[in-house]
Design a protein around this motif. Structure first.
Motif, mmCIF file in Angstrom:
data_model
loop_
_atom_site.group_PDB
_atom_site.id
_atom_site.type_symbol
_atom_site.label_atom_id
_atom_site.label_comp_id
_atom_site.label_asym_id
_atom_site.label_seq_id
_atom_site.Cartn_x
_atom_site.Cartn_y
_atom_site.Cartn_z
ATOM 1 N N VAL A 20 -4.393 -6.272 -9.795
ATOM 2 C CA VAL A 20 -4.981 -6.064 -8.550
ATOM 3 C C VAL A 20 -3.624 -5.618 -7.722
ATOM 4 C CG1 VAL A 20 -6.901 -7.803 -8.511
ATOM 5 C CG2 VAL A 20 -4.595 -8.605 -8.209
ATOM 6 N N ASP A 21 -4.137 -4.705 -6.629
ATOM 7 C CA ASP A 21 -2.942 -4.353 -5.761
ATOM 8 C C ASP A 21 -3.586 -4.689 -4.523
ATOM 9 O OD1 ASP A 21 -0.743 -3.512 -7.272
ATOM 10 O OD2 ASP A 21 -2.012 -1.901 -8.025
ATOM 11 N N LEU A 22 -2.555 -4.825 -3.565
ATOM 12 C CA LEU A 22 -3.036 -5.167 -2.212
ATOM 13 C C LEU A 22 -2.251 -4.420 -1.060
ATOM 14 C CD1 LEU A 22 -2.452 -8.541 -3.817
ATOM 15 C CD2 LEU A 22 -4.375 -8.833 -1.792
ATOM 16 N N VAL A 23 -3.161 -3.885 -0.201
ATOM 17 C CA VAL A 23 -2.893 -3.181 0.949
ATOM 18 C C VAL A 23 -3.128 -4.188 2.023
ATOM 19 C CG1 VAL A 23 -2.794 -1.012 2.198
ATOM 20 C CG2 VAL A 23 -3.461 -1.129 -0.196
ATOM 21 N N ILE A 24 -1.827 -4.609 2.736
ATOM 22 C CA ILE A 24 -2.124 -5.522 3.764
ATOM 23 C C ILE A 24 -1.579 -4.871 5.087
ATOM 24 C CG2 ILE A 24 -1.676 -7.760 4.742
ATOM 25 C CD1 ILE A 24 -3.502 -7.692 2.245
ATOM 26 N N PHE A 25 -2.419 -4.553 6.078
ATOM 27 C CA PHE A 25 -1.784 -3.898 7.351
ATOM 28 C C PHE A 25 -2.082 -4.926 8.530
ATOM 29 C CE2 PHE A 25 -3.851 -0.197 5.451
ATOM 30 C CZ PHE A 25 -2.577 0.710 5.255
ATOM 31 N N GLU A 83 -11.025 -6.926 1.179
ATOM 32 C CA GLU A 83 -12.423 -6.132 0.818
ATOM 33 C C GLU A 83 -12.037 -5.074 -0.347
ATOM 34 O OE1 GLU A 83 -13.280 -2.375 3.262
ATOM 35 O OE2 GLU A 83 -13.129 -4.002 4.781
ATOM 36 N N GLN A 84 -12.683 -4.997 -1.317
ATOM 37 C CA GLN A 84 -12.284 -3.955 -2.121
ATOM 38 C C GLN A 84 -11.981 -2.609 -1.617
ATOM 39 O OE1 GLN A 84 -14.331 -4.115 -6.121
ATOM 40 N NE2 GLN A 84 -13.992 -6.081 -6.348
ATOM 41 N N LEU A 85 -10.997 -2.000 -1.995
ATOM 42 C CA LEU A 85 -10.879 -0.571 -1.532
ATOM 43 C C LEU A 85 -11.377 0.513 -2.578
ATOM 44 C CD1 LEU A 85 -9.574 1.288 0.506
ATOM 45 C CD2 LEU A 85 -7.358 0.969 -0.642
ATOM 46 N N HIS A 86 -10.885 0.529 -3.829
ATOM 47 C CA HIS A 86 -11.222 1.320 -4.790
ATOM 48 C C HIS A 86 -10.412 0.994 -6.239
ATOM 49 C CE1 HIS A 86 -12.303 5.486 -6.090
ATOM 50 N NE2 HIS A 86 -11.432 5.576 -6.440
ATOM 51 N N ILE A 102 -7.361 -2.712 -9.386
ATOM 52 C CA ILE A 102 -8.421 -2.763 -8.383
ATOM 53 C C ILE A 102 -7.674 -3.177 -7.121
ATOM 54 C CG2 ILE A 102 -10.395 -3.852 -7.366
ATOM 55 C CD1 ILE A 102 -10.911 -2.652 -10.285
ATOM 56 N N ALA A 103 -7.998 -2.140 -6.108
ATOM 57 C CA ALA A 103 -7.071 -2.442 -4.920
ATOM 58 C C ALA A 103 -7.761 -3.142 -3.792
ATOM 59 C CB ALA A 103 -6.752 -0.967 -4.303
ATOM 60 N N TYR A 104 -7.223 -4.171 -3.175
ATOM 61 C CA TYR A 104 -8.039 -4.679 -2.103
ATOM 62 C C TYR A 104 -7.225 -4.506 -0.591
ATOM 63 C CZ TYR A 104 -10.761 -7.448 -5.100
ATOM 64 O OH TYR A 104 -11.688 -8.207 -6.005
ATOM 65 N N LEU A 105 -7.938 -4.561 0.356
ATOM 66 C CA LEU A 105 -7.395 -4.121 1.737
ATOM 67 C C LEU A 105 -7.583 -5.397 2.598
ATOM 68 C CD1 LEU A 105 -6.681 -1.827 3.935
ATOM 69 C CD2 LEU A 105 -9.213 -1.332 3.976
ATOM 70 N N ALA A 106 -6.720 -5.510 3.598
ATOM 71 C CA ALA A 106 -6.955 -6.409 4.772
ATOM 72 C C ALA A 106 -6.193 -5.752 5.852
ATOM 73 C CB ALA A 106 -6.433 -7.741 4.168
ATOM 74 N N PHE A 107 -6.773 -6.247 7.032
ATOM 75 C CA PHE A 107 -6.267 -5.750 8.194
ATOM 76 C C PHE A 107 -6.228 -6.982 9.083
ATOM 77 C CE2 PHE A 107 -6.862 -2.949 12.329
ATOM 78 C CZ PHE A 107 -5.559 -2.675 12.471
ATOM 79 N N GLY A 108 -4.951 -7.598 9.592
ATOM 80 C CA GLY A 108 -5.252 -8.733 10.158
ATOM 81 C C GLY A 108 -4.052 -8.830 11.237
ATOM 82 N N PRO A 109 -4.278 -9.712 12.637
ATOM 83 C CA PRO A 109 -3.263 -9.999 13.516
ATOM 84 C C PRO A 109 -2.496 -11.181 13.268
ATOM 85 C CG PRO A 109 -5.291 -10.839 14.315
ATOM 86 C CD PRO A 109 -5.503 -10.313 12.667
ATOM 87 N N ASP A 110 -1.071 -11.146 13.866
ATOM 88 C CA ASP A 110 -0.371 -12.163 13.860
ATOM 89 C C ASP A 110 -0.146 -12.848 12.556
ATOM 90 O OD1 ASP A 110 -0.440 -12.018 16.585
ATOM 91 O OD2 ASP A 110 -2.188 -13.257 16.686
#
Length: 251
Positions: A20-25, A83-86, A102-110
């Motif tokens: 798994v890889d994670l893209v956290i913005f 959420e699963q990205l691709h 399997i890449a996962y994506l999250a976009f969170g504040p603070d």
């Protein structure tokens, strides 16, 4: 019925592993930033990469993503919507062998300052522009994964009200506009942006108060509304965008 003398030889199943890889913005200091680690192990030791790792036997994919996020960066995933990205599985994407990620994506504040752990020697929030303009090179195919995640998030704020969650309440329309500008990487026309936001029912709700800036007129304050989707969408290619010079573009 006589059996055919021709025996079909079956290929042995390919030996592969699942990761798994994670893209956290997040948005920090007015800039869209991504969570990166410095790899502590081979391959690509010392190079920047997205956090991630191998899925353990009997472990669900989502659980593996949250564990790797916590172990490599110290950022807890409990409050993040992953959420699963691709899925990424091109042969040769990893020098260790055939590895499907399997890449996962999250976009969170603070989100908190990360702390490196396990096989990461460092973890940082890095401006996305530093990767896109070539200042930072990512290991494996992680730049492709980051770009796919970025496009997903840019689309999400076109169609949902998620951008308002990044504004500390109460906020001004200018505060909200800065979130859009950080994610889309383009300056927006203030008047057109305000008009479109105010026409979208349930996006923001005025609280009847104003904030007095050091310079300029007092600005009306708002809180998040109850709407989850934007109808019509707030498109980045519409009239709210101002054209950028070539050397300003966040591609």
């Amino acid at each position: 019925m006589a059996m055919s003398k021709a025996v079909r030889r079956r290929r042995p199943p390919a030996s592969l592993a699942v990761a798994v890889d994670l893209v956290i913005f997040t948005v920090r200091n007015g800039r869209l930033q991504v969570l990166l680690i410095e790899r502590g192990n081979l391959p690509y030791r010392g190079e920047a990469a997205l956090p991630g790792g191998f899925v353990r036997d009997g472990e669900a994919l989502g659980a593996a993503a949250r564990r790797e996020l916590r172990e490599e960066t110290g950022v807890g995933g409990g409050s993040l919507h992953l959420e699963q990205l691709h899925a990424y599985g091109e042969p040769g994407r990893d020098p260790r062998g055939r590895i499907i990620s399997i890449a996962y994506l999250a976009f969170g504040p603070d989100l908190p300052v990360p702390q490196a752990g396990t096989d990461a020697s460092a973890a940082h929030w890095i401006p996305v522009s530093s990767v896109l303009d070539g200042q930072i090179t990512l290991a494996f195919d992680h730049e492709e994964i980051l770009r796919d995640g970025l496009e997903r998030v840019r689309s999400q704020i076109e169609h949902t009200t998620i951008a308002a969650a990044f504004c500390k309440e109460p906020f001004t329309i200018a505060d909200l506009r800065q979130i859009y500008e950080a994610v889309w990487g383009v300056p927006l026309d203030p008047s057109n942006f305000r008009r479109k936001v105010m026409k979208t029912e349930g996006f923001v709700v005025p609280i009847g108060e104003r904030r007095s800036p050091d310079i300029g007129r007092p600005a009306a304050l708002f809180r998040r509304g109850l709407a989850k989707t934007l109808t019509p969408p707030l498109t980045r290619l519409g009239s709210i965008a101002q054209p950028l010079a070539d050397d300003e573009k966040l591609t």
